[in-house]
Design a protein around this motif. Sequence first.
Motif, PDB file in Angstrom:
ATOM      1  N   ASP A  39      -8.306  -3.317   5.897  1.00  0.00           N
ATOM      2  CA  ASP A  39      -7.288  -2.882   4.933  1.00  0.00           C
ATOM      3  C   ASP A  39      -7.188  -3.757   3.687  1.00  0.00           C
ATOM      4  OD1 ASP A  39      -6.304  -4.982   6.419  1.00  0.00           O
ATOM      5  OD2 ASP A  39      -4.240  -4.280   6.345  1.00  0.00           O
ATOM      6  N   GLN A  43      -3.920  -3.343   0.620  1.00  0.00           N
ATOM      7  CA  GLN A  43      -3.528  -1.936   0.823  1.00  0.00           C
ATOM      8  C   GLN A  43      -2.160  -1.849   1.488  1.00  0.00           C
ATOM      9  OE1 GLN A  43      -6.529   0.127   3.048  1.00  0.00           O
ATOM     10  NE2 GLN A  43      -8.142  -0.289   1.568  1.00  0.00           N
ATOM     11  N   TRP A  84       0.044   1.167   1.195  1.00  0.00           N
ATOM     12  CA  TRP A  84      -0.460   2.405   1.800  1.00  0.00           C
ATOM     13  C   TRP A  84      -0.082   2.477   3.293  1.00  0.00           C
ATOM     14  CZ3 TRP A  84      -3.192   0.786  -2.451  1.00  0.00           C
ATOM     15  CH2 TRP A  84      -3.679   1.764  -3.326  1.00  0.00           C
ATOM     16  N   ARG A 140      -9.528   5.970   2.284  1.00  0.00           N
ATOM     17  CA  ARG A 140      -9.152   6.574   0.997  1.00  0.00           C
ATOM     18  C   ARG A 140      -8.681   5.517   0.002  1.00  0.00           C
ATOM     19  NH1 ARG A 140      -7.714  12.327   1.276  1.00  0.00           N
ATOM     20  NH2 ARG A 140      -8.745  13.098   3.125  1.00  0.00           N
ATOM     21  N   ALA A 141      -7.955   4.539   0.507  1.00  0.00           N
ATOM     22  CA  ALA A 141      -7.475   3.474  -0.386  1.00  0.00           C
ATOM     23  C   ALA A 141      -8.656   2.663  -0.923  1.00  0.00           C
ATOM     24  CB  ALA A 141      -6.493   2.579   0.353  1.00  0.00           C
ATOM     25  N   HIS A 142      -9.662   2.415  -0.077  1.00  0.00           N
ATOM     26  CA  HIS A 142     -10.859   1.706  -0.568  1.00  0.00           C
ATOM     27  C   HIS A 142     -11.498   2.497  -1.710  1.00  0.00           C
ATOM     28  CE1 HIS A 142     -10.898  -1.538   2.274  1.00  0.00           C
ATOM     29  NE2 HIS A 142     -11.046  -0.772   3.320  1.00  0.00           N
ATOM     30  N   GLU A 201     -10.096   4.347  -3.796  1.00  0.00           N
ATOM     31  CA  GLU A 201      -9.293   4.210  -5.014  1.00  0.00           C
ATOM     32  C   GLU A 201      -9.400   2.803  -5.619  1.00  0.00           C
ATOM     33  OE1 GLU A 201      -5.489   6.097  -4.734  1.00  0.00           O
ATOM     34  OE2 GLU A 201      -4.669   4.800  -6.299  1.00  0.00           O
TER      35      GLU A 201
END
Length: 345
Positions: A20, A41, A44, A58-60, A62
Amino acid sequence: MKAGPKLKQANIIAIETSCDETSVAIFNDKLEVLSSVVASQFKWHERFGGVVPEVAARAHMELLNKSILQALQDAELPISQISAVAVHNGPGLAGALLVGLSAAKMIALGLNVPLIAVNHVHSHIYACRMSAGKDIFPCVGLVVSGGHSILFDCKTALEMNRLGGTIDDAAGEAFDKVAALLGLGFPGGPAVEREAIGGDPHAYAYPKSFFYEDRLDFSFSGLKTAVLYTIAPPGQARPAVVEANKKRADIAASFQKAVVDVLVSKALQALQKTGLKRLAVGGGVVANQTLRQKLLEETKLNGIELYLPEKNLCTDNAAMAALSVEAWKQNIFTSLDVDIRPTVF
Ligand code: KG4
Ligand code: ZN
């Protein structure tokens, strides 16, 4: 693909997306870190009370491109000065690893430079080498993080053999779960540590699995259950809110002591078994002050050289992938066909 021994200084860009933290670092072959970007993250995952693998991936997606550009800017280096791309391709969350590995492959392909895939857990131990500023191998390596509690016989930086590890929860995972039980929030390690400051570590005699056994494994799930039973004995409903009081602090301190005692005693057992005289401890949990203190005391008592990472190299980061410099120096590169290795230590 460009390769071969280098006359000029090599600069390596490294990518970490195993869990994360989206992290990108640039370092040179003298192990000087030119830039290190760690994009948390936290926002998130906070509302879920833990890391959600799909959300992490998904955060990676972004955060990664921005982090790569930021790392290049901070290092004041044009991308043309990058000599190789390092990446942690495991262990970790499959979707999260795929984002980092795909990006690393594309950069290597685009720049026509070698790719060097390294093991995230081995990099946690290498963080100790970086902070030491000198060679620390051979040594016993202990990695204590959110996903792992593993002991290694580290013959060299590139040859780390597993001696044992957790059979259920990792040490950091236990901190996170106990923090949730105590209503201390996420991530749990630093929260439990803060709570424990006002508590009595001897208030509760929590179980220390395998403590007296001749095996180099850990188990923290029984400890977690014991904490649960202190909060709500079997058959009783768990209170919706655990009040902030002396009892909560005592539980945190007693839990922390049980984890620290087990980790330190197993590390000493590994040193005795291997005959090695150096210990390197990496991973997020080694940010814990009580653990650091106990390691210092016990290694001093037993004539062991202790190597710990600086705080910013404890939790997940790409700078510790400077382990790749060791591979670079030996011309050990990775094929662009390489896959993620979510469960390989
Ligand atoms: O190494 P890391 O960033 O991620 C993994 O590779 O898993 O470790 C994160 C873990 C989390 O479980 C977190 O609660 C724990 O390290 N941690 C701590 C402390 N700081 C982070 N545990 C105990 N005390 C701390 N101060
Ligand atoms: Zn880690």
